[in-house]
Design an enzyme around this catalytic site. Structure first.
Site, PDB file in Angstrom:
ATOM      1  N   LYS A 235       0.859  -1.215   0.000  1.00 60.86           N
ATOM      2  CA  LYS A 235       0.000   0.000   0.000  1.00 60.86           C
ATOM      3  C   LYS A 235       0.879   1.243   0.000  1.00 60.86           C
ATOM      4  O   LYS A 235       0.671   2.167  -0.777  1.00 60.86           O
ATOM      5  CB  LYS A 235      -0.872  -0.001   1.242  1.00 60.86           C
ATOM      6  CG  LYS A 235      -1.577   1.312   1.529  1.00 60.86           C
ATOM      7  CD  LYS A 235      -2.492   1.264   2.722  1.00 60.86           C
ATOM      8  CE  LYS A 235      -1.806   1.464   4.028  1.00 60.86           C
ATOM      9  NZ  LYS A 235      -1.516   2.875   4.366  1.00 60.86           N
ATOM     10  N   ASN A 236       1.899   1.249   0.847  1.00 58.66           N
ATOM     11  CA  ASN A 236       2.687   2.475   1.045  1.00 58.66           C
ATOM     12  C   ASN A 236       3.743   2.692  -0.022  1.00 58.66           C
ATOM     13  O   ASN A 236       4.435   3.713  -0.004  1.00 58.66           O
ATOM     14  CB  ASN A 236       3.301   2.493   2.453  1.00 58.66           C
ATOM     15  CG  ASN A 236       2.210   2.663   3.518  1.00 58.66           C
ATOM     16  OD1 ASN A 236       1.052   2.949   3.185  1.00 58.66           O
ATOM     17  ND2 ASN A 236       2.556   2.442   4.761  1.00 58.66           N
TER      18      ASN A 236
ATOM     19  N   ARG B  91      -5.018  10.319   4.561  1.00 60.13           N
ATOM     20  CA  ARG B  91      -3.973  11.329   4.735  1.00 60.13           C
ATOM     21  C   ARG B  91      -2.955  11.283   3.611  1.00 60.13           C
ATOM     22  O   ARG B  91      -2.356  12.295   3.260  1.00 60.13           O
ATOM     23  CB  ARG B  91      -3.215  11.117   6.033  1.00 60.13           C
ATOM     24  CG  ARG B  91      -3.981  10.850   7.250  1.00 60.13           C
ATOM     25  CD  ARG B  91      -3.035  10.592   8.373  1.00 60.13           C
ATOM     26  NE  ARG B  91      -1.834  11.388   8.258  1.00 60.13           N
ATOM     27  CZ  ARG B  91      -1.780  12.701   8.390  1.00 60.13           C
ATOM     28  NH1 ARG B  91      -2.886  13.356   8.636  1.00 60.13           N
ATOM     29  NH2 ARG B  91      -0.667  13.366   8.254  1.00 60.13           N
TER      30      ARG B  91
ATOM     31  N   CYS C 292      -5.489  12.113  13.023  1.00 57.07           N
ATOM     32  CA  CYS C 292      -6.178  10.830  12.837  1.00 57.07           C
ATOM     33  C   CYS C 292      -6.065  10.084  14.167  1.00 57.07           C
ATOM     34  O   CYS C 292      -5.497  10.587  15.130  1.00 57.07           O
ATOM     35  CB  CYS C 292      -5.557  10.036  11.694  1.00 57.07           C
ATOM     36  SG  CYS C 292      -3.988   9.326  12.110  1.00 57.07           S
TER      37      CYS C 292
ATOM     38  N   ARG D  29      -0.182  14.182  13.425  1.00 53.15           N
ATOM     39  CA  ARG D  29       0.370  13.956  12.087  1.00 53.15           C
ATOM     40  C   ARG D  29       0.431  15.225  11.241  1.00 53.15           C
ATOM     41  O   ARG D  29      -0.171  15.347  10.192  1.00 53.15           O
ATOM     42  CB  ARG D  29      -0.418  12.848  11.395  1.00 53.15           C
ATOM     43  CG  ARG D  29      -0.384  11.590  12.256  1.00 53.15           C
ATOM     44  CD  ARG D  29      -0.916  10.381  11.612  1.00 53.15           C
ATOM     45  NE  ARG D  29      -0.079   9.924  10.519  1.00 53.15           N
ATOM     46  CZ  ARG D  29      -0.471   8.920   9.716  1.00 53.15           C
ATOM     47  NH1 ARG D  29      -1.651   8.389   9.880  1.00 53.15           N
ATOM     48  NH2 ARG D  29       0.318   8.520   8.739  1.00 53.15           N
TER      49      ARG D  29
ATOM     50  N   ASP E   4       4.281   0.300  12.159  1.00 54.43           N
ATOM     51  CA  ASP E   4       3.091  -0.330  11.566  1.00 54.43           C
ATOM     52  C   ASP E   4       2.942  -1.793  11.951  1.00 54.43           C
ATOM     53  O   ASP E   4       1.952  -2.423  11.577  1.00 54.43           O
ATOM     54  CB  ASP E   4       3.136  -0.208  10.033  1.00 54.43           C
ATOM     55  CG  ASP E   4       2.975   1.220   9.591  1.00 54.43           C
ATOM     56  OD1 ASP E   4       3.211   1.508   8.414  1.00 54.43           O
ATOM     57  OD2 ASP E   4       2.634   2.064  10.442  1.00 54.43           O
TER      58      ASP E   4
ATOM     59  N   ILE F  12       7.230   6.566  17.415  1.00 55.64           N
ATOM     60  CA  ILE F  12       6.908   7.322  16.198  1.00 55.64           C
ATOM     61  C   ILE F  12       5.652   8.157  16.345  1.00 55.64           C
ATOM     62  O   ILE F  12       5.644   9.351  16.038  1.00 55.64           O
ATOM     63  CB  ILE F  12       6.773   6.363  14.987  1.00 55.64           C
ATOM     64  CG1 ILE F  12       8.005   5.468  14.836  1.00 55.64           C
ATOM     65  CG2 ILE F  12       6.481   7.158  13.710  1.00 55.64           C
ATOM     66  CD1 ILE F  12       9.294   6.210  14.552  1.00 55.64           C
TER      67      ILE F  12
ATOM     68  N   ARG G 210      -8.736  -0.823   4.522  1.00 50.34           N
ATOM     69  CA  ARG G 210      -7.906   0.236   3.918  1.00 50.34           C
ATOM     70  C   ARG G 210      -6.540  -0.312   3.500  1.00 50.34           C
ATOM     71  O   ARG G 210      -5.950   0.121   2.533  1.00 50.34           O
ATOM     72  CB  ARG G 210      -7.670   1.364   4.927  1.00 50.34           C
ATOM     73  CG  ARG G 210      -8.900   2.142   5.280  1.00 50.34           C
ATOM     74  CD  ARG G 210      -8.536   3.355   6.055  1.00 50.34           C
ATOM     75  NE  ARG G 210      -7.461   4.111   5.395  1.00 50.34           N
ATOM     76  CZ  ARG G 210      -6.913   5.194   5.893  1.00 50.34           C
ATOM     77  NH1 ARG G 210      -7.304   5.663   7.064  1.00 50.34           N
ATOM     78  NH2 ARG G 210      -5.960   5.844   5.252  1.00 50.34           N
TER      79      ARG G 210
HETATM   80  C1  EPZ Z   1       3.954   6.873   6.640  1.00 51.22           C
HETATM   81  O1  EPZ Z   1       3.132   7.860   7.213  1.00 51.22           O
HETATM   82  C2  EPZ Z   1       3.074   5.651   6.427  1.00 51.22           C
HETATM   83  N1  EPZ Z   1       2.000   5.991   5.489  1.00 51.22           N
HETATM   84  C3  EPZ Z   1       2.494   5.191   7.762  1.00 51.22           C
HETATM   85  O2  EPZ Z   1       1.740   4.023   7.514  1.00 51.22           O
HETATM   86  C4  EPZ Z   1       3.646   4.866   8.709  1.00 51.22           C
HETATM   87  O3  EPZ Z   1       3.139   4.508   9.961  1.00 51.22           O
HETATM   88  C5  EPZ Z   1       4.567   6.099   8.840  1.00 51.22           C
HETATM   89  O4  EPZ Z   1       5.017   6.517   7.537  1.00 51.22           O
HETATM   90  C6  EPZ Z   1       5.794   5.808   9.702  1.00 51.22           C
HETATM   91  O5  EPZ Z   1       6.518   4.754   9.130  1.00 51.22           O
HETATM   92  C7  EPZ Z   1       2.263   6.021   4.171  1.00 51.22           C
HETATM   93  O6  EPZ Z   1       3.392   5.792   3.732  1.00 51.22           O
HETATM   94  C8  EPZ Z   1       1.114   6.330   3.266  1.00 51.22           C
HETATM   95  P1  EPZ Z   1       5.868  10.166   8.911  1.00 51.22           P
HETATM   96  P2  EPZ Z   1       3.675   9.394   7.337  1.00 51.22           P
HETATM   97  O7  EPZ Z   1       5.753  11.454   8.185  1.00 51.22           O
HETATM   98  O8  EPZ Z   1       4.559   9.703   6.201  1.00 51.22           O
HETATM   99  C9  EPZ Z   1       6.007  13.373  12.369  1.00 51.22           C
HETATM  100  C10 EPZ Z   1      -0.030   2.543   7.767  1.00 51.22           C
HETATM  101  O9  EPZ Z   1      -0.433   1.949   8.756  1.00 51.22           O
HETATM  102  N2  EPZ Z   1       5.919  14.376  11.301  1.00 51.22           N
HETATM  103  O10 EPZ Z   1       7.036   9.277   8.600  1.00 51.22           O
HETATM  104  O11 EPZ Z   1       2.475  10.251   7.560  1.00 51.22           O
HETATM  105  C11 EPZ Z   1       4.741  12.534  12.486  1.00 51.22           C
HETATM  106  O12 EPZ Z   1       3.791  13.186  13.298  1.00 51.22           O
HETATM  107  C12 EPZ Z   1       0.343   3.998   7.856  1.00 51.22           C
HETATM  108  O13 EPZ Z   1       0.141   2.016   6.635  1.00 51.22           O
HETATM  109  C13 EPZ Z   1       5.977  15.731  11.645  1.00 51.22           C
HETATM  110  O14 EPZ Z   1       6.081  16.085  12.812  1.00 51.22           O
HETATM  111  O15 EPZ Z   1       4.535   9.320   8.647  1.00 51.22           O
HETATM  112  C14 EPZ Z   1       5.253  11.242  13.111  1.00 51.22           C
HETATM  113  O16 EPZ Z   1       5.351  11.402  14.496  1.00 51.22           O
HETATM  114  C15 EPZ Z   1       0.013   4.571   9.214  1.00 51.22           C
HETATM  115  N3  EPZ Z   1       5.898  16.654  10.637  1.00 51.22           N
HETATM  116  C16 EPZ Z   1       6.666  11.093  12.527  1.00 51.22           C
HETATM  117  O17 EPZ Z   1       7.017  12.393  12.028  1.00 51.22           O
HETATM  118  C17 EPZ Z   1       5.790  16.308   9.322  1.00 51.22           C
HETATM  119  O18 EPZ Z   1       5.747  17.208   8.455  1.00 51.22           O
HETATM  120  C18 EPZ Z   1       6.767  10.108  11.366  1.00 51.22           C
HETATM  121  O19 EPZ Z   1       5.734  10.431  10.472  1.00 51.22           O
HETATM  122  C19 EPZ Z   1       5.732  14.927   9.002  1.00 51.22           C
HETATM  123  C20 EPZ Z   1       5.807  13.982  10.003  1.00 51.22           C
END
Ligand code: EPZ
Length: 422
Positions: free
Chosen positions: A22-23, A92, A116, A121, A305, A327, A397
């Protein structure tokens, strides 16, 4: 809405095929916006978030067609550059159209995703990067309005290795003027898969999959042509955990243990046997699961995840395990539901302490987010008696035909409409 009704206690045995990630699918689908043409992507999974991304691209004027696991996305006639709240609030990852729209058309209006179940996020790091590349970013009534005549290369350092942030900047930089360097980039395999796909259409990217990525902008990219995305490592890890907790034996085809080193190490330490075989993986459970501590970390650490799924396994382990979620700030929504099934779990901030119990008991429980719902399925397959899991749309999803796969493996599972009494 659908629910699952599961009668637990059956060791699951058999062979299933694992589809695409998916990702990896979602960013590569968004990358089709970088070239106005007909793109074809292979090994695309059949799941709700992929359908949502198709709808979003169609809303912009693309034509999409899915035949089996092949997806064609024709972006010849993109005429609107808006990702509306109604679609973004359901997924998202819609934010992934921001970078490509800005790079290709110089304009994007994308609803802020909002929080969410698992956390606030924010996307501040995405926006910081785009601003460094010369984009004018305004926030208007819950939307990001981004403009740029032509993005220019910049050095961008992420405080946190954000996955979709790295992907958004990568997709912006491939058409920018000059060179972009991403420092503290996310190293997830899905980021690397996006880079490989972009390289296949002419992008100049070095270091994807590492902490430092260098991208030299080009003037145009070719259409994506039959690019095959990587298998879904989180689905693989989930079925490994199912084999373990039910003391069964599951063969997964179309995949390998590559990209799952941290998960395989922890599962192996519990006594589960993971074996690489021709075009797949064989996983055998064991009678007594040993407790293991985990800390979720950015790749190549233990993936967040897989935290909820591993916790379900630990609820019936011999011993106590400590689970640290590093995370997301609220990724323990599955704990209250697991407790309803007899799990002994205490939470202190981002640390959950799980004391293994002899048995779980079936109960009515509620799915709250994608991976929490998988955790409840795992516990239900082990629990004595019947478990009903409501709001199973969360699971749909990110899991491909999970109830069909589990029935193939011998599970007693039904998918019913919420109002159907059992
Ligand atoms: C990706 O989400 C994945 N989704 C998530 O998978 C996964 O859990 C996550 O990466 C972590 O591995 C997709 O790839 C579509 P991040 P993402 O930006 O990119 C903070 C699933 O279950 N952050 O790596 O949204 C954030 O709050 C989903 O398949 C900021 O502060 O995650 C988090 O604490 C859930 N500011 C950390 O970084 C930003 O601008 C990591 O988030 C961006 C992120």
């Amino acid at each position: 809405m659908d629910k699952f009704v599961i009668k637990g206690g059956i060791p699951l045995r058999g062979t299933i095929r694992i589809g695409g990630a998916k990702n990896a699918a979602l960013p590569i689908m968004a990358a089709c916006l970088l070239c106005s043409s007909k793109n074809t992507i292979l090994n695309i999974p059949d799941m709700k978030d992929v359908k949502t991304m198709q709808r979003l691209l169609e809303h912009m004027g693309a034509q999409t067609q899915k035949e089996g696991s092949s997806l064609t996305i024709d972006t010849t006639d993109i005429k609107n550059f808006i990702a509306p709240y109604e679609l973004v609030k359901t997924m998202r990852a819609s934010v992934l159209v921001l970078g490509p729209l800005l790079a290709r058309y110089g304009f994007a209006k994308v609803s802020l995703p909002g929080g969410c179940a698992i956390g606030a996020r924010p996307i501040n790091l995405h926006l910081m990067g785009l601003q460094k590349m010369g984009a004018d970013i305004q926030l208007e009534s819950g939307y990001v309005v981004a403009k740029a005549d032509r993005l220019k290369g910049a050095v961008i350092n992420f405080d946190i290795p954000t996955v979709t942030g790295t992907e958004n900047i990568m997709m912006s930089a491939v058409l920018a003027k000059g060179t972009t360097v991403i420092e503290n980039a996310a190293m997830e395999p899905e980021v690397e898969d996006l880079a490989r796909c972009l390289q296949s259409v002419g992008a100049k990217i070095n270091g994807a999959g590492q902490r430092l990525i260098e991208i030299e902008g080009v003037d145009y990219l070719k259409p994506i042509n039959m690019y095959e995305i990587i298998p879904d490592r989180i689905q693989i890890g989930t079925y490994m955990t199912i084999a373990g907790i039910t003391n069964g034996e599951i063969v997964m085809k179309g995949c390998s243990i590559k990209h799952l080193e941290a998960v395989v190490e922890k599962l192996t330490n519990t006594g589960i046997v993971v074996q690489s075989i021709q075009d797949g993986i064989k996983v055998k459970g064991c009678e007594e699961i040993r407790s293991q501590d985990i800390k979720t970390m950015p790749y190549p650490g233990f993936p967040t995840d897989m935290q909820a799924q591993f916790m379900a396994l630990m609820t019936v382990a011999n011993g106590t395990s400590v689970i640290k979620e590093n995370i997301f700030e609220n990724r323990f929504m599955h704990v209250a539901e697991l407790r309803r099934m007899g799990a002994d779990i205490s939470i202190d901030g981002s640390v959950a302490t799980v004391r293994g119990v002899k048995r779980l008991k079936g109960a009515p429980v509620m799915a709250t987010d994608l991976r929490a719902s998988a955790s409840l399925v795992i516990a239900a397959l082990k629990a004595e008696g019947q478990t009903t899991i409501y709001r199973i749309y969360h699971l749909d999803r990110g899991y491909e035909r999970m109830d069909e796969n589990l029935r193939l493996l011998g599970a007693d599972i039904q998918r019913l409409k919420d109002d159907v009494q059992v």
